[in-house]
Scaffold this motif. Structure first.
Motif, PDB file in Angstrom:
ATOM      1  N   ARG A 101       0.804  -1.158  -0.055  1.00  0.00           N
ATOM      2  CA  ARG A 101      -0.019   0.001   0.050  1.00  0.00           C
ATOM      3  C   ARG A 101       0.734   1.474  -0.155  1.00  0.00           C
ATOM      4  NH1 ARG A 101      -2.477  -1.409   4.125  1.00  0.00           N
ATOM      5  NH2 ARG A 101      -1.317  -0.024   5.730  1.00  0.00           N
ATOM      6  N   ARG A 102       1.770   1.279   0.820  1.00  0.00           N
ATOM      7  CA  ARG A 102       2.839   2.463   0.763  1.00  0.00           C
ATOM      8  C   ARG A 102       3.946   2.556  -0.431  1.00  0.00           C
ATOM      9  NH1 ARG A 102       1.860   6.914   4.202  1.00  0.00           N
ATOM     10  NH2 ARG A 102       0.633   6.144   5.944  1.00  0.00           N
ATOM     11  N   GLY A 149       8.851   5.105   2.339  1.00  0.00           N
ATOM     12  CA  GLY A 149       7.653   4.146   2.332  1.00  0.00           C
ATOM     13  C   GLY A 149       7.675   3.026   3.303  1.00  0.00           C
ATOM     14  N   ARG A 152       6.881   4.485   6.885  1.00  0.00           N
ATOM     15  CA  ARG A 152       5.516   4.766   6.767  1.00  0.00           C
ATOM     16  C   ARG A 152       4.415   3.360   7.079  1.00  0.00           C
ATOM     17  NH1 ARG A 152       6.281   8.533   9.132  1.00  0.00           N
ATOM     18  NH2 ARG A 152       7.469  10.140   7.996  1.00  0.00           N
ATOM     19  N   ALA A 153       4.958   2.338   6.153  1.00  0.00           N
ATOM     20  CA  ALA A 153       4.350   1.035   6.268  1.00  0.00           C
ATOM     21  C   ALA A 153       4.638   0.408   7.603  1.00  0.00           C
ATOM     22  CB  ALA A 153       4.895   0.165   5.245  1.00  0.00           C
ATOM     23  N   ASP A 156       2.389   2.342  10.068  1.00  0.00           N
ATOM     24  CA  ASP A 156       1.057   2.012   9.887  1.00  0.00           C
ATOM     25  C   ASP A 156       0.590   0.725  10.417  1.00  0.00           C
ATOM     26  OD1 ASP A 156       0.548   4.157   8.258  1.00  0.00           O
ATOM     27  OD2 ASP A 156       0.385   3.088   6.287  1.00  0.00           O
ATOM     28  N   THR A 161      -0.124   6.285  12.794  1.00  0.00           N
ATOM     29  CA  THR A 161      -0.440   6.719  11.277  1.00  0.00           C
ATOM     30  C   THR A 161       0.115   8.265  11.373  1.00  0.00           C
ATOM     31  OG1 THR A 161      -2.366   5.362  11.173  1.00  0.00           O
ATOM     32  CG2 THR A 161      -2.067   7.102   9.488  1.00  0.00           C
TER      33      THR A 161
END
Length: 162
Positions: A101-102, A149, A152-153, A156, A161
């Protein structure tokens, strides 16, 4: 001193991703090579062969380790988890899904080792800070993504977030 004749192969029995496996390895065979060539588990990648890049990281008995720095004979009887063991029932793990997703991967060469390290990291540090995630990732070399990324992943999945 014990002398072992060149070419002598030893039977190695391990549990990989919850399933028993057995194969043969010379005393000098690296675990990364044993997984790839003897057990046909190709998710573990071999990069630098010096333990620096992290591409070959697997989980052995609950610890993320570089498989290029271990001999196969050293892990006889061990429980090993490779990137192939992260997905269950054909579905990506939450961390793998977050990486997708990221856009946390490009060529994918380093990704297997990073996913193993990040999975173990989140098991021991379920609510890391961004700085802690970046520190964990500093043990891996990725030449494609810039790591943003990935950070961030991982955050998450940790429930943080940005």
């Amino acid at each position: 001193m014990l002398r072992i004749a060149p070419g002598t192969r030893h039977r190695i029995s391990v549990t990989v991703n919850g399933r028993p496996h057995a194969g043969f390895a010379e005393a000098r065979t690296l675990l990364s090579d044993f997984l790839r060539h003897e057990l046909k588990l190709f998710g573990t990648h071999v990069g630098c062969e010096h333990g620096v890049c992290g591409a070959c990281t697997v989980n052995i008995d609950g610890r993320a380790v570089r498989s290029c720095l271990r001999f196969a004979v050293q892990v006889d009887g061990a429980e090993i988890r490779t990137v192939e063991g992260l997905a269950e029932g054909g579905a990506l793990s939450p961390l793998q899904e977050a990486f997708r997703r990221r856009h946390a991967l490009q060529c994918g060469f380093c990704t297997a080792g990073i996913l193993i390290s990040a999975t173990q990291f989140l098991e021991t540090s379920p609510n890391p800070t961004e700085a802690e995630v970046r520190d964990m990732l500093s043990g891996h070399i990725c030449r494609c993504t810039g790591y943003e990324g990935m950070v961030r992943a991982i955050l998450d999945v940790a429930g943080e977030t940005p």
